[in-house]
Design a protein around this motif. Structure first.
Motif, PDB file in Angstrom:
ATOM      1  N   GLN A 119      10.152   8.027  31.797  1.00 22.03           N
ATOM      2  CA  GLN A 119      10.531   6.622  31.617  1.00 22.03           C
ATOM      3  C   GLN A 119       9.701   5.973  30.530  1.00 22.03           C
ATOM      4  OE1 GLN A 119      10.153   4.223  35.074  1.00 22.03           O
ATOM      5  NE2 GLN A 119      11.958   5.050  36.037  1.00 22.03           N
ATOM      6  N   ALA A 120       8.380   6.151  30.678  1.00 22.83           N
ATOM      7  CA  ALA A 120       7.472   5.525  29.732  1.00 22.83           C
ATOM      8  C   ALA A 120       7.688   6.086  28.335  1.00 22.83           C
ATOM      9  CB  ALA A 120       6.036   5.749  30.170  1.00 22.83           C
ATOM     10  N   ARG A 121       7.976   7.374  28.272  1.00 23.67           N
ATOM     11  CA  ARG A 121       8.178   7.986  26.961  1.00 23.67           C
ATOM     12  C   ARG A 121       9.380   7.375  26.268  1.00 23.67           C
ATOM     13  NH1 ARG A 121       7.657  13.636  28.470  1.00 23.67           N
ATOM     14  NH2 ARG A 121       9.911  13.563  28.667  1.00 23.67           N
ATOM     15  N   TYR A 122      10.502   7.295  27.002  1.00 21.94           N
ATOM     16  CA  TYR A 122      11.695   6.669  26.406  1.00 21.94           C
ATOM     17  C   TYR A 122      11.396   5.224  26.028  1.00 21.94           C
ATOM     18  CZ  TYR A 122      14.169  10.688  28.327  1.00 21.94           C
ATOM     19  OH  TYR A 122      14.563  11.955  28.627  1.00 21.94           O
ATOM     20  N   GLY A 123      10.714   4.532  26.924  1.00 23.70           N
ATOM     21  CA  GLY A 123      10.422   3.130  26.682  1.00 23.70           C
ATOM     22  C   GLY A 123       9.594   2.947  25.428  1.00 23.70           C
ATOM     23  N   LEU A 124       8.575   3.797  25.284  1.00 21.92           N
ATOM     24  CA  LEU A 124       7.671   3.672  24.150  1.00 21.92           C
ATOM     25  C   LEU A 124       8.405   3.968  22.849  1.00 21.92           C
ATOM     26  CD1 LEU A 124       4.745   2.907  24.301  1.00 21.92           C
ATOM     27  CD2 LEU A 124       4.121   5.295  24.073  1.00 21.92           C
ATOM     28  N   VAL A 125       9.205   5.042  22.860  1.00 23.40           N
ATOM     29  CA  VAL A 125       9.964   5.399  21.658  1.00 23.40           C
ATOM     30  C   VAL A 125      10.922   4.265  21.303  1.00 23.40           C
ATOM     31  CG1 VAL A 125      11.697   6.960  20.743  1.00 23.40           C
ATOM     32  CG2 VAL A 125       9.754   7.874  22.019  1.00 23.40           C
ATOM     33  N   ALA A 126      11.622   3.754  22.322  1.00 24.86           N
ATOM     34  CA  ALA A 126      12.586   2.687  22.069  1.00 24.86           C
ATOM     35  C   ALA A 126      11.875   1.455  21.522  1.00 24.86           C
ATOM     36  CB  ALA A 126      13.332   2.340  23.354  1.00 24.86           C
ATOM     37  N   LEU A 127      10.729   1.130  22.101  1.00 32.73           N
ATOM     38  CA  LEU A 127      10.002  -0.062  21.673  1.00 32.73           C
ATOM     39  C   LEU A 127       9.551   0.094  20.216  1.00 32.73           C
ATOM     40  CD1 LEU A 127       8.881  -2.771  22.539  1.00 32.73           C
ATOM     41  CD2 LEU A 127       6.783  -1.633  23.222  1.00 32.73           C
ATOM     42  N   LEU A 128       9.049   1.279  19.886  1.00 33.89           N
ATOM     43  CA  LEU A 128       8.602   1.503  18.513  1.00 33.89           C
ATOM     44  C   LEU A 128       9.778   1.390  17.543  1.00 33.89           C
ATOM     45  CD1 LEU A 128       6.008   4.376  18.941  1.00 33.89           C
ATOM     46  CD2 LEU A 128       5.618   1.983  18.364  1.00 33.89           C
ATOM     47  N   LEU A 129      10.926   1.971  17.936  1.00 36.45           N
ATOM     48  CA  LEU A 129      12.108   1.883  17.068  1.00 36.45           C
ATOM     49  C   LEU A 129      12.531   0.434  16.887  1.00 36.45           C
ATOM     50  CD1 LEU A 129      14.269   4.933  18.232  1.00 36.45           C
ATOM     51  CD2 LEU A 129      13.012   4.634  16.090  1.00 36.45           C
ATOM     52  N   LEU A 130      12.485  -0.339  17.969  1.00 36.83           N
ATOM     53  CA  LEU A 130      12.890  -1.740  17.885  1.00 36.83           C
ATOM     54  C   LEU A 130      11.936  -2.536  16.996  1.00 36.83           C
ATOM     55  CD1 LEU A 130      13.947  -2.363  21.590  1.00 36.83           C
ATOM     56  CD2 LEU A 130      15.430  -2.442  19.578  1.00 36.83           C
ATOM     57  N   LEU A 131      10.636  -2.244  17.123  1.00 38.81           N
ATOM     58  CA  LEU A 131       9.658  -2.925  16.274  1.00 38.81           C
ATOM     59  C   LEU A 131       9.907  -2.575  14.808  1.00 38.81           C
ATOM     60  CD1 LEU A 131       6.333  -2.600  18.303  1.00 38.81           C
ATOM     61  CD2 LEU A 131       7.653  -4.654  17.850  1.00 38.81           C
ATOM     62  N   LEU A 132      10.189  -1.283  14.603  1.00 38.77           N
ATOM     63  CA  LEU A 132      10.485  -0.819  13.248  1.00 38.77           C
ATOM     64  C   LEU A 132      11.703  -1.556  12.697  1.00 38.77           C
ATOM     65  CD1 LEU A 132       8.964   1.507  11.816  1.00 38.77           C
ATOM     66  CD2 LEU A 132      10.987   2.912  12.205  1.00 38.77           C
ATOM     67  N   LEU A 133      12.735  -1.652  13.531  1.00 41.98           N
ATOM     68  CA  LEU A 133      13.965  -2.330  13.124  1.00 41.98           C
ATOM     69  C   LEU A 133      13.670  -3.784  12.771  1.00 41.98           C
ATOM     70  CD1 LEU A 133      17.084  -2.323  12.900  1.00 41.98           C
ATOM     71  CD2 LEU A 133      17.154  -2.986  15.295  1.00 41.98           C
ATOM     72  N   ALA A 134      12.877  -4.435  13.608  1.00 42.97           N
ATOM     73  CA  ALA A 134      12.630  -5.859  13.410  1.00 42.97           C
ATOM     74  C   ALA A 134      11.846  -6.124  12.141  1.00 42.97           C
ATOM     75  CB  ALA A 134      11.899  -6.434  14.618  1.00 42.97           C
ATOM     76  N   TYR A 135      10.858  -5.252  11.861  1.00 38.73           N
ATOM     77  CA  TYR A 135       9.971  -5.584  10.748  1.00 38.73           C
ATOM     78  C   TYR A 135      10.281  -4.831   9.462  1.00 38.73           C
ATOM     79  CZ  TYR A 135       7.385  -8.560  13.808  1.00 38.73           C
ATOM     80  OH  TYR A 135       7.056  -9.593  14.639  1.00 38.73           O
ATOM     81  N   VAL A 136      10.918  -3.658   9.562  1.00 40.64           N
ATOM     82  CA  VAL A 136      11.274  -2.927   8.345  1.00 40.64           C
ATOM     83  C   VAL A 136      12.757  -3.131   8.031  1.00 40.64           C
ATOM     84  CG1 VAL A 136      11.298  -0.673   7.230  1.00 40.64           C
ATOM     85  CG2 VAL A 136       9.489  -1.229   8.850  1.00 40.64           C
ATOM     86  N   GLY A 137      13.544  -3.324   9.102  1.00 40.02           N
ATOM     87  CA  GLY A 137      14.982  -3.494   8.951  1.00 40.02           C
ATOM     88  C   GLY A 137      15.388  -4.510   7.889  1.00 40.02           C
ATOM     89  N   PRO A 138      14.782  -5.688   7.855  1.00 40.44           N
ATOM     90  CA  PRO A 138      15.196  -6.707   6.883  1.00 40.44           C
ATOM     91  C   PRO A 138      15.101  -6.230   5.434  1.00 40.44           C
ATOM     92  CG  PRO A 138      13.820  -7.689   8.562  1.00 40.44           C
ATOM     93  CD  PRO A 138      13.815  -6.217   8.819  1.00 40.44           C
ATOM     94  N   PHE A 139      14.164  -5.329   5.135  1.00 39.26           N
ATOM     95  CA  PHE A 139      14.044  -4.853   3.754  1.00 39.26           C
ATOM     96  C   PHE A 139      15.164  -3.883   3.400  1.00 39.26           C
ATOM     97  CE2 PHE A 139       9.662  -5.805   5.140  1.00 39.26           C
ATOM     98  CZ  PHE A 139       9.408  -6.846   4.248  1.00 39.26           C
ATOM     99  N   VAL A 140      15.762  -3.283   4.429  1.00 35.85           N
ATOM    100  CA  VAL A 140      16.831  -2.322   4.183  1.00 35.85           C
ATOM    101  C   VAL A 140      18.158  -3.037   3.927  1.00 35.85           C
ATOM    102  CG1 VAL A 140      18.068  -0.334   5.136  1.00 35.85           C
ATOM    103  CG2 VAL A 140      15.631  -0.651   5.623  1.00 35.85           C
TER     104      VAL A 140
END
Lengths: 326, 279, 686
Positions: free
Chosen positions: B15-36
């Motif tokens: 559970q935690a593993r999926y959660g952590l991966v998902a959270l990191l991806l979401l953070l990436l999306l939020a902060y790197v996504g706009p530049f893409v």
């Protein structure tokens, strides 16, 4: 016990009084009922507006403390003042409390009942497919805010109704106006109740099921369950007779907390499904700069929170012989 | 040493593993996504009002021609920042108030817990709703303070009751019998020994704050324009959900994913930090 | 034919942890088999495996036969017909072993109804009969009480009642008296014997207490690191142990009847079940180790005629040479007493307590709290500690010894009376004086797990008092302290959880020594430790006292340990001192009936003595400290009172006795109107 209850009652009344007063001051200083009259066409003379506002004890030209004293002297005699358009807050509140209580009561009973049952079932079947499905589902539900659930439910209802070509599920208001006959009225009310109930209960069920499952699992490893099995009870019987009953105690302590989230949930459910209850009023009264209504809603919310706390304690006392005094 | 054990346990928990991966991806999306993306969140495309998702506007456009992708990510950034800040403040406050009340007892305890009771009884939703739109200037930071001010009480009660039992622990008694002052015992012995609880609580507070922000913003009481958050976007989208579902589905979906992944991490942390409990 | 037969039982937990490895034993009708071992030796797991109650994830292999029927592969629905009917089990902690929300009577009646087809009323009546059988007063009323309303001893009696409800053939008792005070333990052991007589059951008695086993068992199985290491009759094991671990265990117990002998500790710690050494698991700690010990693990093999078994390759040699624990283990040297201490009257008084009183409000209910009375925790006690002396404060739970200690440590004015530490009255201390005085007054706690902050490395733990009192050169002092208590100074960076219980207790002692105090309060410093470890800590405390000239106030319930460590003893009962004096006087000529009962209740690790000695059994429980009896507080349970005439007995009820000096000696007093002098402790013929 009598002395204790009295002490508790006094401190609760004090808390409610302070909470309501703070809410009143806040509302009286931040909200601007005058705005409701100023923007009108044709413009209303200031003196007239002042007169009306004075009548309703809403005039911002009167010092706030004076307005507060007027308000309090009304409240202690059971008069909560007037709304911005001059209606009696009491009457409005009576009607709205009826609407809200229906939702809250159903939400509590259905939510806690189903939740506890589902949680207990999941705990007994720990690590099976059904336990996992229940676990994942409740996790996902708890991550969805009520307003998203409610909005999704309306989308679903609209889609379903369109596909069927007639209105199977109602999604606005408490009943369809203009219906004749008691039976039709009754079924219409039931129909209107379905979606709001689901929207309110889903979160509660998810919450209670997780709590109950965890509490059961805590209890499962305890010595007395082992003793029950050493006596010759089967695992299933030991769980239901000894573990479930004991695990209800900590779950009951969460009742007050769950009720708090239920109250917040009711705001969205009422607003989105067009019910005119206390929750909807909370939002409307702020948007309409309706000071006395805001204070009344605060009073109601404070009383609800304290009553929930009391009920929670009573439930624990009823379930747990260790906390009873006699 | 201990942190290693915790990390290992966390990594073993699916559970935690999926959660952590998902959270990191979401953070990436939020902060790197706009530049893409091809558009910034302030851009208005006057040729495309309320367009459904397309190659040009990946998640469609709004009624004033904003790119939903850019605006949603911008709102998500705000929601994330608010969530983390509120969690930090409220858990910190809960730890200090709860530990002080539990450790010192007597009138300190009564006063602090009475204050907590009062805040519990006050309808927080209503108070924030009235105050927050009027606090111009400091804008969303005030909103963070308000949210935090109303979300520490229950944790502080838990911290208090745990402190009460910690206070009778022999190592705390030992410190007291050495003549170490109370506040230092709280900071050196009590709070560190509650760190498991506090870390878990802070994590779950992040998701609670994100939902809280969205709830208030849903009625226009939270983040004020021109700022956007997931809550304001969902509010705007829910009105037109039947005709233009992309306005609602993208921010709502991201909100749910965000909260879900934070909750998964929090639950995994609980298993990893507190192996005795099944919670 | 044995009723219970266990053969090559193995239990492996998840992660390959082998908790039990090859346990075999047989239990006959009416026989008592003692299983002895220290914590982690696998003795409790063995019994749970027999009951089929291990948590999921445990792998069990081997064979368990009950009346010749194999239990391990029996389907669950057949097993539940045997559990509670043919095999009963008594658990250690009776508070958590009862479901808190049902009454005791209901829970016993449930046990009856599971296996017997009778009505509810009849089962309830049977429950009352059973409670009566185990000696619970007013059983019809008490049956309606909830578990939390019972005292520990009463709960354990109820637990026994429940276990014998269906007249089982086998009773498994898992540390049934460990949580109880000695006088209550004596009562419960008596009840167990009654229960055995009633049912004729064979009993498996699991315990770490070698005294308890000596008194009740016919045969003994000793376990170490999950493996049986010695099996024999109780006399064989106690008088002629043939396995070095058993020999060490017996030699390490402090014994009331041999107070002056230096204790012999077993070095090192039991191996972790996850990392067993390749050969004999005891080899690393064994004084008789030879290289062959590390090659293969010895099996339990028959030595000599009969059923005598031992798992040691040198058992025959031990047998032949007639070795015992005192000869194979190195006896640690006692530090040389520098000089004959000055007479007590000439020494400084480091602690003086005068008529101290401490009362608490008694609150009831967790949700609906209210005050229902006053607990007279400490009700006017006086004693003093001279420099270089150890005063032991003993008594059972609820006697007020912990409260006394806390009051002294707080260095604040007591509710009544005075506490004078090193000549300074605690009531008149200024803040700075109090802090300064704390340097000289330190404490060692009972539970070595709880006494050290788990989030601090040991170095920081030791540095804390030094920093608080403005010391310099802290690093050097930490190293010095660690070596003083026999630990490696290079371990200062480790956390408490990396040390064993005995080592942690040494760290606690090092912390207490950090500021070079003059008086150390020892709060049950060895009661949480296994006996083999305990001996080393007791020796350390003895050495430090001599080397550093310390005074100890030693709070304990274990009278054998007290006999070893203390110079003087004060026996407390219900907030008052019952008897006080030098250990020789009090142990040799106890004058107060309570002291006599207490001394007679202590189980001795000597089967002959246990069989021959007369126990003074006290009746009932400790009265509530919220409502102490009038006059003499002990009179409600006093065995002597029956012998008194009505006139004499009235004095007990009306007049509270104070501690009076007994005529012939200087330092011995008792609070009894009719004190007595006779010896109760006899010495062994072995």
């Amino acid at each position: 016990m009598g002395a204790y209850m009295l002490k508790r009652l006094i401190s609760n009344v004090l808390l409610v009084a302070i909470a309501a007063s703070m809410a009143y001051f806040l509302a009286a200083t931040s909200l601007n009922p005058r705005a409701k009259y100023e923007g009108r066409q044709p413009p209303v003379a200031e003196a007239v507006v002042d007169g009306v506002l004075d009548d309703y004890n809403l005039n911002d030209k009167t010092p706030v403390f004076e307005r507060y004293v007027t308000w309090v002297s009304g409240v202690v005699t059971g008069d909560l003042g007037k709304t911005w358009e001059g209606k009696e807050v009491n009457g409005e509140m009576g009607r709205r409390i009826g609407v809200s209580l229906r939702l809250l009561l159903i939400g509590t009973i259905v939510g806690s009942g189903i939740g506890v049952a589902v949680g207990a079932y999941a705990a007994v079947r720990q690590y099976t497919i059904s336990d996992r499905v229940i676990g994942v589902t409740s996790f996902v539900i708890m991550a969805i805010p009520v307003f998203v659930i409610a909005t999704m439910l309306t989308i679903g209802a609209v889609g379903l109704n369109n596909a069927l070509g007639f209105t199977l599920l109602e999604y606005t208001g408490e009943y369809t106006p203009g219906l004749s006959g008691g039976w039709e009225q009754f079924t219409s009310r039931l129909n209107h109740l379905i979606l709001p109930t689901i929207s309110l209960c889903l979160g509660q069920i998810a919450f209670y099921s997780r709590i109950q499952r965890n509490m059961m699992l805590d209890v499962l490893g305890q010595d007395f369950v082992r003793t029950a099995r050493a006596k010759g009870l089967s695992r299933r019987k030991a769980l239901f007779k000894h573990a479930l009953r004991t695990a209800l105690i900590p779950a009951a302590t969460y009742f007050a907390f769950a009720f708090g989230t239920l109250l917040t949930g009711a705001i969205f459910t009422e607003k989105i499904f067009g019910w005119h209850g206390m929750g909807a009023w909370l939002v409307d009264s702020i948007q309409q700069n309706d000071t006395n209504a805001v204070a009344a809603v605060s009073l109601f919310a404070a009383v609800c929170v304290l009553v929930a706390g009391l009920l929670s304690d009573l439930a624990v006392a009823a379930l747990d012989p260790r906390v009873r005094v006699n | 040493m201990r942190s290693k054990v915790v990390l290992a346990r966390l990594a073993r928990n699916p559970q935690a593993r999926y959660g952590l991966v998902a959270l990191l991806l979401l953070l990436l999306l939020a902060y790197v996504g706009p530049f893409v993306g091809a558009h910034t969140w302030t851009d208005k495309d006057f040729l495309a009002f309320l367009e459904p998702p397309s190659a040009e506007h990946w998640w469609g456009t709004t009624q004033i021609g904003q790119d939903v992708y850019a605006v949603t990510l911008r709102g998500m950034q705000k929601s994330i920042v608010i969530g983390f800040l509120v969690a930090l403040f409220s858990t910190g406050l809960a730890a200090l108030v709860g530990a002080a009340a539990g450790y010192f007892g007597g009138w300190v305890d009564r006063a602090l817990m009475w204050g907590a009771d009062l805040l519990l009884v006050l309808p927080s939703f209503l108070i924030i709703a009235i105050l927050s739109p009027n606090l111009k200037g400091g804008s969303w930071l005030w909103f963070v303070v308000l949210l935090a001010a109303f979300s520490w009480m229950i944790t502080s009660r838990v911290v208090r009751s745990m402190t009460l039992s910690l206070r009778e622990r022999e190592y705390i008694l030992a410190a007291r019998y050495m003549g170490i002052p109370g506040w230092r015992i709280i900071l050196r012995h009590v709070v560190p020994n509650l760190s498991s609880l506090l870390i878990i609580d802070a994590t779950l507070n992040v998701s609670a704050a994100i939902i809280g922000e969205a709830s208030l913003s849903f009625f226009g009481f939270g983040v004020q324009p021109p700022d956007v958050s997931l809550g304001t976007l969902i509010a705007a989208g829910s009105g037109q959900v039947t005709g233009y579902p992309w306005l609602f589905l993208f921010p709502a979906g991201l909100l749910v994913l965000l909260v879900l992944s934070v909750n998964l991490v929090g639950d995994g942390l609980r298993d990893a930090l507190d192996p005795g409990s099944n919670q | 034919m044995p009723i219970l037969e266990v053969n090559d039982l193995n239990v492996t937990f998840r992660g390959g942890i082998k908790a039990v490895r090859g346990v075999s034993y047989q239990l006959g009708q009416g026989e008592v088999l003692g299983i002895v071992g220290e914590s982690g030796s696998g003795k409790s797991v063995t019994s749970l495996a027999v009951m089929g109650l291990l948590p999921p994830g445990a792998e069990v292999s081997g064979s368990v036969k009950l009346h010749g029927r194999e239990l391990l592969d029996m389907p669950e629905d057949e097993l539940i017909g045997l559990r509670g009917k043919t095999i009963g089990m008594i658990f250690q902690d009776p508070l958590s072993a009862f479901t808190p929300v049902y009454t005791i009577g209901d829970q016993i009646a449930e046990a009856v109804r599971i296996h017997q087809k009778i009505g509810k009323d009849k089962a309830a009546k049977r429950a009352v009969e059973l409670l009566d059988l185990v000696g619970i007063p007013h059983p019809d009323v008490r049956a309606k009480a909830f578990p939390h309303e019972f005292s520990g001893g009463m709960r354990q009696r109820a637990m026994i009642a429940m276990a014998i409800a269906n007249d089982p053939d086998v009773l498994i008792c898992d540390e049934p008296t460990t949580a109880l005070d000695v006088t209550i333990q004596a009562q419960v052991l008596e009840v167990l014997k009654t229960a055995q007589r009633e049912t004729g059951a064979g009993i498996v008695m699991i315990t770490h207490d070698l005294g308890v086993v000596a008194g009740i068992a016919d045969r003994v199985l000793v376990m170490y690191a999950g493996k049986p290491v010695e099996l024999g009759t109780v006399d064989e094991i106690y008088y002629r142990p043939r396995q070095p671990y058993t020999m060490g265990l017996l030699a390490s117990i402090p014994r009331m009847d041999r107070p002056t002998a230096r204790l012999i500790p077993i070095d090192g710690n039991p191996p972790s079940p996850a990392a067993l050494p390749p050969g004999c698991p005891f080899a690393p700690r064994c004084p008789m180790r030879v290289s062959a010990c590390d090659e293969a693990e010895p099996d339990l093999e028959r030595i000599g005629p009969g059923t005598r078994m031992s798992a040691c390759i040198r058992s025959h040699e031990i047998e032949l040479k007639g070795l015992d624990g005192a000869t194979i283990y190195p006896v640690p040297e006692a530090p040389a007493e520098t000089a004959e201490p000055r007479p007590r009257a000439e020494r400084d008084t480091v602690l003086s307590v005068e008529n101290m009183i401490r009362h608490y409000p008694l609150m009831k209910g967790a949700v609906f709290k209210r005050r229902v009375g006053t607990v007279h925790a400490v009700d006017g006690i006086s004693f003093d500690v001279a420099e270089g002396e150890t005063l032991a404060l003993v008594g059972e739970s609820g006697c007020g010894k912990t409260t006394t200690l806390q009051q002294i440590m707080q260095l604040e004015a007591p509710q009544g009376g005075t506490v004078v530490v090193l000549g300074k009255d605690s009531a008149t201390l200024a803040r700075a004086d109090r802090k300064a005085l704390r340097r000289d007054l330190q404490i060692v706690f009972q539970d070595p797990m709880a006494a050290l902050d788990p989030r601090m490395p040991v170095g920081d733990i030791l540095a804390e008092p030094l920093r608080a009192h403005g010391h310099k050169d802290i690093g050097a002092r930490i190293a010095e302290l660690l070596s003083l208590v026999g630990l490696d100074p290079s371990h200062a960076q480790r956390y408490p959880q990396h040390f064993s219980g005995g080592q942690r207790q040494r760290i606690g002692i090092a912390r207490a020594l950090a500021l070079e105090p003059r008086l150390i309060v020892l709060d049950e410093p060895v009661s949480a430790l296994d006996v083999s470890i305990q001996a080393g800590v007791i020796n350390l405390l003895e050495d430090l006292k001599v080397r550093l000239g310390l005074s100890y106030l030693f709070v304990a319930h274990d009278l054998s340990v007290v006999r070893h460590l203390a110079d003087r003893i004060a026996v407390m009962y219900l907030g008052r001192i019952a008897e006080i004096g030098t250990v020789d006087e009090v142990y040799g000529r106890p004058a107060h009936p309570y002291t006599r009962a207490l001394l007679s209740a202590i189980p001795l690790p000597d089967p002959d003595l246990e069989r021959s000695r007369e126990r003074i059994l006290l009746e009932g429980d400790l009265p509530s400290p919220a409502d102490p009896p009038s006059g003499c507080r002990f009179r409600t349970r006093c065995p002597k009172r029956a012998l008194l005439g009505a006139e004499e007995a009235r004095r007990c009820a009306e007049e509270e006795p104070s501690v009076v000096r007994l005529a012939p000696v200087v330092d011995h007093g008792a609070a009894c109107h009719y004190p007595e002098e006779a010896e109760v402790v006899v010495t062994s013929r072995h």
